[in-house]
Design a protein around this motif. Structure first.
Motif, PDB file in Angstrom:
ATOM      1  N   ILE A 106       0.874  -1.368   0.015  1.00 39.35           N
ATOM      2  CA  ILE A 106      -0.098  -0.016   0.132  1.00 39.35           C
ATOM      3  C   ILE A 106       0.739   1.220  -0.028  1.00 39.35           C
ATOM      4  O   ILE A 106       1.940   1.075   0.547  1.00 39.35           O
ATOM      5  CB  ILE A 106      -0.943   0.129   1.116  1.00 39.35           C
ATOM      6  CG1 ILE A 106      -1.776   1.370   1.282  1.00 39.35           C
ATOM      7  CG2 ILE A 106       0.059   0.013   2.721  1.00 39.35           C
ATOM      8  CD1 ILE A 106      -2.999   1.139   2.241  1.00 39.35           C
ATOM      9  N   LEU A 108      -0.310   5.509   0.247  1.00 42.57           N
ATOM     10  CA  LEU A 108      -1.392   6.623   0.233  1.00 42.57           C
ATOM     11  C   LEU A 108      -0.613   7.952  -0.406  1.00 42.57           C
ATOM     12  O   LEU A 108       0.512   8.417   0.439  1.00 42.57           O
ATOM     13  CB  LEU A 108      -1.969   6.899   1.474  1.00 42.57           C
ATOM     14  CG  LEU A 108      -2.599   6.020   2.247  1.00 42.57           C
ATOM     15  CD1 LEU A 108      -3.511   6.398   3.442  1.00 42.57           C
ATOM     16  CD2 LEU A 108      -3.921   5.395   1.296  1.00 42.57           C
ATOM     17  N   ALA A 112      -3.298  12.500   2.044  1.00 39.14           N
ATOM     18  CA  ALA A 112      -4.229  11.614   2.848  1.00 39.14           C
ATOM     19  C   ALA A 112      -3.762  10.667   3.930  1.00 39.14           C
ATOM     20  O   ALA A 112      -4.422  10.204   4.433  1.00 39.14           O
ATOM     21  CB  ALA A 112      -4.983  10.578   1.613  1.00 39.14           C
ATOM     22  N   GLY A 114      -2.446  10.126   7.780  1.00 40.26           N
ATOM     23  CA  GLY A 114      -2.961  10.480   9.099  1.00 40.26           C
ATOM     24  C   GLY A 114      -4.500  10.375   9.404  1.00 40.26           C
ATOM     25  O   GLY A 114      -5.006  10.880  10.557  1.00 40.26           O
ATOM     26  N   GLY A 118      -5.003   3.840   5.581  1.00 38.58           N
ATOM     27  CA  GLY A 118      -4.305   2.761   5.017  1.00 38.58           C
ATOM     28  C   GLY A 118      -4.667   1.576   5.676  1.00 38.58           C
ATOM     29  O   GLY A 118      -4.862   0.414   5.140  1.00 38.58           O
ATOM     30  N   ASN A 146       9.225   2.360   9.808  1.00 40.37           N
ATOM     31  CA  ASN A 146       8.121   2.939   9.111  1.00 40.37           C
ATOM     32  C   ASN A 146       6.802   2.700   9.903  1.00 40.37           C
ATOM     33  O   ASN A 146       5.835   1.697   9.718  1.00 40.37           O
ATOM     34  CB  ASN A 146       7.615   2.266   7.597  1.00 40.37           C
ATOM     35  CG  ASN A 146       6.808   3.011   6.981  1.00 40.37           C
ATOM     36  OD1 ASN A 146       5.882   3.685   7.395  1.00 40.37           O
ATOM     37  ND2 ASN A 146       6.553   2.612   5.652  1.00 40.37           N
ATOM     38  N   PRO A 148       3.821   3.966  11.003  1.00 35.71           N
ATOM     39  CA  PRO A 148       2.486   3.989  10.516  1.00 35.71           C
ATOM     40  C   PRO A 148       2.110   2.870   9.773  1.00 35.71           C
ATOM     41  O   PRO A 148       0.939   2.102   9.756  1.00 35.71           O
ATOM     42  CB  PRO A 148       2.344   5.486   9.672  1.00 35.71           C
ATOM     43  CG  PRO A 148       3.355   6.204  10.134  1.00 35.71           C
ATOM     44  CD  PRO A 148       4.674   5.211  10.399  1.00 35.71           C
ATOM     45  N   SER A 149       2.973   2.460   8.815  1.00 34.00           N
ATOM     46  CA  SER A 149       2.878   1.025   8.134  1.00 34.00           C
ATOM     47  C   SER A 149       2.832   0.007   8.744  1.00 34.00           C
ATOM     48  O   SER A 149       1.944  -0.944   8.521  1.00 34.00           O
ATOM     49  CB  SER A 149       3.839   1.091   6.989  1.00 34.00           C
ATOM     50  OG  SER A 149       3.455  -0.166   6.037  1.00 34.00           O
TER      51      SER A 149
HETATM   52  C1  LIG Z   1       1.806   3.495   5.478  1.00 34.44           C
HETATM   53  C2  LIG Z   1       0.568   4.241   4.978  1.00 34.44           C
HETATM   54  C3  LIG Z   1      -0.285   3.945   4.142  1.00 34.44           C
HETATM   55  C4  LIG Z   1      -0.228   4.549   6.442  1.00 34.44           C
HETATM   56  O1  LIG Z   1      -0.949   5.648   6.281  1.00 34.44           O
HETATM   57  P1  LIG Z   1      -2.241   6.038   7.090  1.00 34.44           P
HETATM   58  O2  LIG Z   1      -3.267   5.295   7.217  1.00 34.44           O
HETATM   59  O3  LIG Z   1      -2.466   7.417   6.900  1.00 34.44           O
HETATM   60  O4  LIG Z   1      -1.517   5.792   8.752  1.00 34.44           O
HETATM   61  P2  LIG Z   1      -1.858   6.668   9.988  1.00 34.44           P
HETATM   62  O5  LIG Z   1      -0.990   8.176   9.780  1.00 34.44           O
HETATM   63  O6  LIG Z   1      -3.312   7.003  10.135  1.00 34.44           O
HETATM   64  O7  LIG Z   1      -1.252   6.088  11.381  1.00 34.44           O
HETATM   65  C5  LIG Z   1      -1.375   4.842  11.405  1.00 34.44           C
HETATM   66  C6  LIG Z   1      -1.121   4.423  12.816  1.00 34.44           C
HETATM   67  O8  LIG Z   1       0.304   4.784  12.921  1.00 34.44           O
HETATM   68  C7  LIG Z   1       0.280   5.678  14.123  1.00 34.44           C
HETATM   69  N1  LIG Z   1       1.447   6.388  13.710  1.00 34.44           N
HETATM   70  C8  LIG Z   1       1.575   7.383  12.837  1.00 34.44           C
HETATM   71  N2  LIG Z   1       2.721   7.938  12.823  1.00 34.44           N
HETATM   72  C9  LIG Z   1       3.302   7.479  13.997  1.00 34.44           C
HETATM   73  C10 LIG Z   1       4.780   7.945  14.684  1.00 34.44           C
HETATM   74  N3  LIG Z   1       5.598   8.608  13.949  1.00 34.44           N
HETATM   75  N4  LIG Z   1       5.128   7.143  15.640  1.00 34.44           N
HETATM   76  C11 LIG Z   1       4.176   6.393  16.472  1.00 34.44           C
HETATM   77  N5  LIG Z   1       2.850   5.837  15.679  1.00 34.44           N
HETATM   78  C12 LIG Z   1       2.466   6.779  14.525  1.00 34.44           C
HETATM   79  C13 LIG Z   1      -1.118   6.442  14.203  1.00 34.44           C
HETATM   80  O9  LIG Z   1      -1.020   6.773  15.521  1.00 34.44           O
HETATM   81  C14 LIG Z   1      -2.039   5.252  13.945  1.00 34.44           C
HETATM   82  O10 LIG Z   1      -2.037   4.737  14.917  1.00 34.44           O
HETATM   83  P3  LIG Z   1      -3.393   3.707  15.174  1.00 34.44           P
HETATM   84  O11 LIG Z   1      -3.429   2.628  14.130  1.00 34.44           O
HETATM   85  O12 LIG Z   1      -3.329   3.181  16.536  1.00 34.44           O
HETATM   86  O13 LIG Z   1      -4.615   4.465  14.872  1.00 34.44           O
HETATM   87  C15 LIG Z   1       1.397   5.629   4.811  1.00 34.44           C
HETATM   88  O14 LIG Z   1       1.923   6.226   5.625  1.00 34.44           O
HETATM   89  C16 LIG Z   1       2.000   5.796   3.477  1.00 34.44           C
HETATM   90  O15 LIG Z   1       1.246   5.904   2.410  1.00 34.44           O
HETATM   91  N6  LIG Z   1       3.369   5.926   3.390  1.00 34.44           N
HETATM   92  C17 LIG Z   1       4.217   6.097   2.211  1.00 34.44           C
HETATM   93  C18 LIG Z   1       4.293   4.726   1.520  1.00 34.44           C
HETATM   94  C19 LIG Z   1       4.686   3.476   2.499  1.00 34.44           C
HETATM   95  O16 LIG Z   1       5.533   3.604   3.287  1.00 34.44           O
HETATM   96  N7  LIG Z   1       3.935   2.593   2.381  1.00 34.44           N
HETATM   97  C20 LIG Z   1       4.299   1.262   2.823  1.00 34.44           C
HETATM   98  C21 LIG Z   1       5.335   0.464   2.633  1.00 34.44           C
HETATM   99  S1  LIG Z   1       5.368  -0.930   3.317  1.00 34.44           S
END
Ligand SMILES: CC(C)(COP(=O)(O)OP(=O)(O)OC[C@H]1O[C@@H](n2cnc3c(N)ncnc32)[C@H](O)[C@@H]1OP(=O)(O)O)[C@@H](O)C(=O)NCCC(=O)NCCS
Length: 194
Positions: A106, A108, A112, A114, A118, A146, A148-149
């Motif tokens: 994935i 985003l 989009a 935060g 995802g 990473n 959030p992922s």
């Molecule tokens: C991975 C990705 C899809 C997640 O996006 P998202 O759905 O917007 O994620 P969010 O920012 O809502 O955060 C998801 C979770 O991580 C947590 N989080 C986010 N940043 C954080 C940080 N720096 N430290 C700790 N926790 C964090 C959030 O609190 C949230 O927690 P929850 O699941 O308990 O609610 C997005 O970051 C992305 O597209 N990244 C770039 C491409 C990428 O790296 N893809 C994945 C390859 S494996």
């Protein structure tokens, strides 16, 4: 490339899945301009591929994924906001190396991030896989940094089963941890009432 072990025939080029806030739709050329614009250096920081320099590279990527969909080895989807239809990103399920262990992916667009889109998109795709595909576990590779992922496979009941350095397309490497999400964990997630 291994085929996904579909329980019954599915036209992977014409899949449309909905959840509360997002819609997943089989990827097509129509998404090329948005993918080209949004798949930036910043987005690919923790990913294998490099951002496309020209839209032809995006079109070639879409063509490759659609070939895989035709062959039954992949499902590549664009993610849109369900209400506004805004393009949010892409996700996919890939037959890759092990037929009984397809891989999730994935990204985003920056604007989009935060909102947990995802997790919602991957949970929907994993649910589709759970219903439609015979597998032992889903694989989710991600860079250690990473966070959030990593939260996504952890939410779905995944645990780390492999770690290591993996070279990136344009140099450098990923410090990868690979999650395994067993069918049983998804059954628990998708059938629990909480
Ligand atoms: C991975 C990705 C899809 C997640 O996006 P998202 O759905 O917007 O994620 P969010 O920012 O809502 O955060 C998801 C979770 O991580 C947590 N989080 C986010 N940043 C954080 C940080 N720096 N430290 C700790 N926790 C964090 C959030 O609190 C949230 O927690 P929850 O699941 O308990 O609610 C997005 O970051 C992305 O597209 N990244 C770039 C491409 C990428 O790296 N893809 C994945 C390859 S494996």
């Amino acid at each position: 490339m291994n085929r996904l072990l579909l329980f019954q025939p599915v036209d992977l080029l014409d899949v449309s899945l909905e959840s509360e806030r997002v819609r997943l739709q089989s990827i097509s050329d129509a998404y090329a301009p948005e993918i080209f614009r949004e798949f930036t250096e910043e987005i690919t920081r923790y990913m294998y591929p490099a951002p496309p320099a020209r839209i032809e590279e995006t079109l070639a990527f879409i063509a490759r994924v659609r070939e895989g969909m035709q062959a039954g080895s992949d499902l590549g989807c664009a993610i849109r906001a369900r209400e506004s239809e805004e393009f949010l990103g892409c996700c996919g399920l890939h037959g890759k190396a092990a037929q009984r262990a397809p891989e999730l992916g994935i990204w985003l667009k920056k604007g989009a991030h935060g909102h947990g889109f995802g997790r919602e998109a991957i949970a929907r795709l994993a649910r589709w896989a759970w219903e439609q595909v015979d597998f032992d576990y889903l694989v989710y590779p991600v860079d250690r940094a990473n966070v959030p992922s990593r939260r996504i496979p952890e939410f779905l009941g995944g645990t780390i089963f492999k770690e290591g350095l993996v070279p990136r397309m344009n140099g450098g490497s990923l410090d990868e941890v690979v999650y395994r999400i067993p069918r049983g964990a998804l059954t628990q997630r998708f059938t629990s009432s909480t």
